[in-house]
Design a protein around this motif. Structure first.
Motif, PDB file in Angstrom:
ATOM      1  N   ALA A  55      -0.975  41.576  32.245  1.00 59.93           N
ATOM      2  CA  ALA A  55       0.194  41.624  33.128  1.00 59.93           C
ATOM      3  C   ALA A  55       0.227  40.329  33.924  1.00 59.93           C
ATOM      4  O   ALA A  55      -0.791  39.911  34.475  1.00 59.93           O
ATOM      5  N   VAL A  56       1.385  39.673  33.937  1.00 60.43           N
ATOM      6  CA  VAL A  56       1.499  38.408  34.649  1.00 60.43           C
ATOM      7  C   VAL A  56       2.651  38.443  35.640  1.00 60.43           C
ATOM      8  O   VAL A  56       3.696  39.032  35.390  1.00 60.43           O
ATOM      9  N   GLY A  57       2.413  37.812  36.774  1.00 56.46           N
ATOM     10  CA  GLY A  57       3.440  37.613  37.771  1.00 56.46           C
ATOM     11  C   GLY A  57       3.721  36.128  37.885  1.00 56.46           C
ATOM     12  O   GLY A  57       3.162  35.314  37.143  1.00 56.46           O
ATOM     13  N   VAL A  77       2.898  41.994  29.523  1.00 51.69           N
ATOM     14  CA  VAL A  77       3.815  42.600  30.481  1.00 51.69           C
ATOM     15  C   VAL A  77       4.043  41.556  31.570  1.00 51.69           C
ATOM     16  O   VAL A  77       3.092  41.069  32.169  1.00 51.69           O
ATOM     17  N   ALA A  78       5.305  41.198  31.795  1.00 52.22           N
ATOM     18  CA  ALA A  78       5.608  40.131  32.744  1.00 52.22           C
ATOM     19  C   ALA A  78       6.581  40.607  33.808  1.00 52.22           C
ATOM     20  O   ALA A  78       7.491  41.389  33.528  1.00 52.22           O
ATOM     21  N   SER A  79       6.377  40.132  35.017  1.00 56.43           N
ATOM     22  CA  SER A  79       7.368  40.401  36.060  1.00 56.43           C
ATOM     23  C   SER A  79       8.628  39.619  35.722  1.00 56.43           C
ATOM     24  O   SER A  79       8.577  38.583  35.034  1.00 56.43           O
ATOM     25  N   ILE A  86       7.416  31.577  31.500  1.00 51.07           N
ATOM     26  CA  ILE A  86       6.616  31.769  30.277  1.00 51.07           C
ATOM     27  C   ILE A  86       7.436  31.806  28.995  1.00 51.07           C
ATOM     28  O   ILE A  86       6.873  31.763  27.916  1.00 51.07           O
ATOM     29  N   LYS A  87       8.750  31.873  29.097  1.00 53.61           N
ATOM     30  CA  LYS A  87       9.564  32.117  27.899  1.00 53.61           C
ATOM     31  C   LYS A  87       9.364  31.076  26.800  1.00 53.61           C
ATOM     32  O   LYS A  87       9.504  31.380  25.633  1.00 53.61           O
ATOM     33  N   GLN A  88       9.031  29.851  27.158  1.00 50.73           N
ATOM     34  CA  GLN A  88       8.811  28.832  26.126  1.00 50.73           C
ATOM     35  C   GLN A  88       7.462  28.984  25.437  1.00 50.73           C
ATOM     36  O   GLN A  88       7.233  28.411  24.384  1.00 50.73           O
ATOM     37  N   TYR A  89       6.562  29.768  26.014  1.00 53.68           N
ATOM     38  CA  TYR A  89       5.232  29.956  25.439  1.00 53.68           C
ATOM     39  C   TYR A  89       5.105  31.270  24.677  1.00 53.68           C
ATOM     40  O   TYR A  89       4.413  31.348  23.680  1.00 53.68           O
TER      41      TYR A  89
END
Length: 142
Positions: A55-57, A77-79, A86-89
């Motif tokens: 999970a990342v914030g 799981v991303a905030s 992060i979308k490019q990774y």
């Protein structure tokens, strides 16, 4: 000490509700038809078959550790605040929209949301769901 914490929590909750209560009630009313046809967090596949996840914030260490997002084949799981970072990774498996007081539209950051689950409180602003094509999982904040 514990009694003081409970009373401070109650005070904080009352203040929050007095400021946002009408807004939350309005959002809930507008979301009701979608809530009735959507799932709850208890319907998430991970509750049926637990899997490891990260999970990342949108904290300061996210970009520093972005290589882990690319290297690990693990549920992400991303905030909603972390998605633009992060979308490019990597595309998250689930996005959590936790801010019930600010409208966010996760679909603005991701082109195809069909394979992504959106986890949101029942009182989140209705614009959050604009153009969302994936599953929606609601929860009741407390």
């Amino acid at each position: 000490m514990e009694e003081e914490l409970i009373s401070m929590r109650q005070i904080r909750d009352k203040i929050t509700f007095s400021v946002l209560g009408d807004y939350w009630r309005k959002n809930f009313k507008e979301n009701l038809s979608l809530i009735k046809t959507s799932k709850t967090v208890w319907d998430l596949p991970t509750f049926k078959e637990p899997k490891p996840a990260i999970a990342v914030g949108a904290g300061p260490s996210l970009l520093k550790n972005r290589s882990l997002l690319q290297d690990w084949d693990i549920m992400l799981v991303a905030s909603d605040a972390a998605v633009p970072m992060i979308k490019q990774y990597r595309t998250p498996n689930y996005i959590v929209s936790a801010n019930a007081d600010e409208p966010t539209t996760p679909s603005e950051f991701i082109d195809n949301t069909e394979e992504i689950g959106l986890i949101a409180p029942i009182v989140v602003p209705p614009d959050t769901f604009r153009n969302w094509r994936g599953e929606i999982y609601f929860y009741v904040p407390h």
